[in-house]
Write an enzyme that holds these catalytic residues in place. Structure first.
Site, PDB file in Angstrom:
ATOM      1  CD  GLU A 117       4.938 -10.932   2.745  1.00 52.27           C
ATOM      2  OE1 GLU A 117       4.542 -10.685   1.583  1.00 52.27           O
ATOM      3  OE2 GLU A 117       5.103 -12.080   3.189  1.00 52.27           O
ATOM      4  CG  HIS A 143      -0.680  -9.360   1.835  1.00 53.43           C
ATOM      5  ND1 HIS A 143      -0.047 -10.553   1.593  1.00 53.43           N
ATOM      6  CD2 HIS A 143       0.229  -8.395   1.552  1.00 53.43           C
ATOM      7  CE1 HIS A 143       1.201 -10.330   1.203  1.00 53.43           C
ATOM      8  NE2 HIS A 143       1.387  -9.026   1.179  1.00 53.43           N
ATOM      9  N   GLY A 173      -5.499 -16.473  -1.976  1.00 50.07           N
ATOM     10  CA  GLY A 173      -5.162 -17.022  -0.667  1.00 50.07           C
ATOM     11  C   GLY A 173      -5.080 -18.529  -0.688  1.00 50.07           C
ATOM     12  CE1 TYR A 226     -10.783 -19.430 -10.289  1.00 51.29           C
ATOM     13  CE2 TYR A 226     -12.829 -18.437 -11.102  1.00 51.29           C
ATOM     14  CZ  TYR A 226     -12.007 -19.546 -10.935  1.00 51.29           C
ATOM     15  OH  TYR A 226     -12.393 -20.763 -11.433  1.00 51.29           O
ATOM     16  CE  LYS A 263      -3.388 -13.057 -10.532  1.00 54.88           C
ATOM     17  NZ  LYS A 263      -2.595 -13.739  -9.473  1.00 54.88           N
ATOM     18  CD  GLN A 301       5.556 -18.002  -3.317  1.00 54.47           C
ATOM     19  OE1 GLN A 301       5.950 -17.251  -2.439  1.00 54.47           O
ATOM     20  NE2 GLN A 301       4.490 -18.763  -3.191  1.00 54.47           N
TER      21      GLN A 301
END
Length: 598
Positions: free
Chosen positions: A21, A81, A112, A130, A173, A184
């Site tokens: 990333e 992203h 975000g 969302y 999602k 994360q």
């Protein structure tokens, strides 16, 4: 290629993969530094990279630009992203359109973080509340073009610590169309593995990609752990706290701790690791080396073709290029970006006849005048110029005006001859040795599918003084196995090529495939390269002030010398191309250039 397909392949084959990333830097120099780092990290072999969304104004545009450059110029499969923060539908549409045009096929859809000036997250008018809403919208607009990833939080997120609520959101999602999950960061692997079991128990079957944060310094380690609210095992604290003031030792010990965590993840069958690089290479590479996932000597991963492919829109099937841009990949991509079709299978009429103009960004000489003078000095004689080329060949210099990256191991077989040529006043800017059927797995010359064999004709491209050109051409024309092109800045073209058509100088033979000919020499492209090559030399000259000997010297080479490429068409001949230069040497190489009466 969709990330879900890469992840499925890793699971099927049991071959571990990794990704990186990056985030948009705040300064122009930071952007260029990051592009250079992305270019180098390409050779580590990431399955993909992702670029975080820079919410608001310039940074959001920079995200789109970085995706385009990574995808088209550096050939990195890129995931963009995209967040809901401060993003009305029109901005989302613009971002998706830019990603599509860049050839990007992967999006990480996120809600975000709230803007700094707001305590709580709020949807903007006409925007999305969302991440699941964003996922649905992307699927509605683009169908299956984009593979859509979503975020997972093994230890909660800033405004939601209820693990059951977060799992409900995650399932929403995925049900909306998310096909993979990126987590994360975490440091307690047992917490992560327990969370994975809970995810599966909820009926969520899509691949999970663990987010790995390498350890750069002790202070940054603590700060990032606090920011993400992740638990640090006591074992880690006991190992790092006593050495916290020695950054090098912290990186070394941290490498071992993070690698141990990664092995535990791989052992349970999760075959992909996603590294939060913080735009730095060192700590991430150390972990990958510890895991044995990259070479310790910096050897690039296996190549599909001899040159780096672009993954830009409509370019994924491109498999033929002229050899002239071998060391200037970005320039070639930029100058051909407006083509309607790209050569596939052969270099023929399907390509556009026009190369882009030389004033496009990324084509001219890189660096400031001061930087380039520091790099290449202030040559006052031809011998001084030759010394610059020799230093490049001996890897004392990392670049030349015509080569943006260091010389590779491919040149080792002919390096002695190349150095000798430059010492005699023949300035070499591109070359390849002949190769007679080495395996496609060869660490230096290999490319293409497993089980194949690759071949090369000897190739040499160089600047030749006008006093030498007639004799050199006469020698070439006595050998029917050698073909050439020679042209000066004014366009005086000389050649013995039988036609304007392509001459394959690299090819490969692979099981179940037709012969692949990915590198060629050809008239129209050589003339396009001629303009660029002389422009680069003139740019170098202009680094020096007008009355200086260096400027006068380099300008005279660009104005009067010939750019010559030579192909020895008998690929069995290893060094035959150098016999052409036996006994030739440019006169007065040590004579300094003078200005006026000085």
């Amino acid at each position: 290629m969709h990330i879900k397909d890469k992840l499925a392949d890793a699971e099927k084959t049991g071959r571990a993969m990794f990704s990186f990333e990056f985030f948009p830097p705040k300064t122009a120099q930071g952007v260029q530094n990051l592009y250079d780092r992305m270019d180098r990290m390409h050779d580590l072999g990431p399955a993909f990279i992702d670029v975080t969304w820079g919410a608001g104004g310039r940074l959001s545009h920079l995200t789109c630009e970085m995706v385009n450059v990574a995808q088209t110029v550096y050939g990195l499969e890129t995931c963009m992203h995209l967040t809901c923060t401060d993003m009305e539908k029109e901005k989302v549409d613009d971002a998706l359109k830019e990603a599509y045009k860049a050839g990007c096929t992967n999006i990480l859809a996120l809600r975000g973080d709230p803007p700094r000036e707001k305590e709580k997250w709020e949807a903007v008018e006409g925007g999305f509340r969302y991440a699941s809403d964003l996922v649905k919208y992307i699927k509605q607009k683009y169908g299956d073009h984009f593979d859509i990833g979503v975020a997972g939080y093994p230890e909660g997120c800033e405004d939601q610590q209820d693990p059951d609520a977060l799992l409900d959101h995650l399932k929403e999602k995925v049900d909306a169309g998310g096909t993979f999950i990126v987590t994360q960061m975490f440091y307690d692997v047992e917490i992560f593995l327990s969370w994975v079991q809970k995810v599966r128990a909820r009926g969520i079957k899509v691949p999970i990609v663990p987010g790995i944060m390498p350890i750069q310094t002790y202070a940054a380690f603590l700060r990032r752990a606090k920011w993400s609210n992740c638990h640090i095992p006591q074992k880690w604290m006991d190992a790092l706290e006593p050495i916290k003031n020695d950054d090098a030792v912290v990186r070394e010990v941290g490498k071992g701790l993070v690698a141990e965590m990664c092995r535990r993840i791989l052992d349970v069958g999760i075959m992909h690791l996603h590294f939060y690089t913080m735009n730095l290479a060192g700590a991430t590479r150390m972990v990958l080396e510890e895991l044995g996932m990259v070479s310790l000597d910096g050897t690039p991963t296996k190549k599909t073709l001899p040159w780096r492919q672009s993954l830009g829109l409509n370019r994924r099937e491109e498999d033929v290029r002229p050899i002239f841009w071998k060391n200037r990949n970005k320039s070639y991509v930029v100058r051909t970006r407006d083509w309607d079709e790209f050569p596939n299978g052969r270099w023929g009429d399907s390509r556009s006849p026009a190369f882009g103009e030389l004033d496009a960004y990324g084509i001219g000489l890189k660096g400031t005048n001061e930087q380039n003078i520091k790099l290449w000095g202030t040559p006052r004689s031809l011998m001084d110029v030759a010394d610059i080329f020799v230093r490049f060949l001996r890897q004392d210099l990392q670049s030349l005006p015509w080569s943006e990256s260091p010389i590779t191991g491919e040149a080792d077989a002919i390096k002695t001859e190349l150095v000798d040529l430059n010492r005699r006043g023949f300035l070499t800017i591109n070359s390849q040795p002949s190769v007679n059927g080495v395996k496609s797995s060869h660490p230096i010359y290999g490319w293409g599918p497993h089980g194949g064999y690759v071949y090369q004709k000897a190739y040499l491209e160089l600047l030749v003084a006008p006093s030498m050109i007639a004799e050199l051409i006469d020698r070439i024309e006595r050998d029917s196995d050698i073909s050439f092109y020679a042209v000066n800045k004014a366009g005086d073209l000389r050649t013995n090529a039988p036609s304007d058509g392509p001459n394959a100088v690299t090819w490969g033979v692979f099981p179940g495939k037709e012969i692949v000919q990915p590198t060629i020499v050809e008239t129209i492209s050589f003339l396009a390269w001629k303009d660029e090559a002389f422009r680069l030399g003139s740019d170098w000259a202009r680094c020096h002030p007008i009355p200086s000997p260096s400027r006068r010297l380099i300008d005279s080479i660009m104005e009067d010398w010939y750019l010559v490429n030579i192909v020895h068409n008998d690929f069995h001949q290893t060094h035959g191309i150098f016999d052409l230069f036996a006994g030739l040497r440019v006169d007065d190489m040590d004579k300094p250039v003078t200005i006026g009466g000085s």
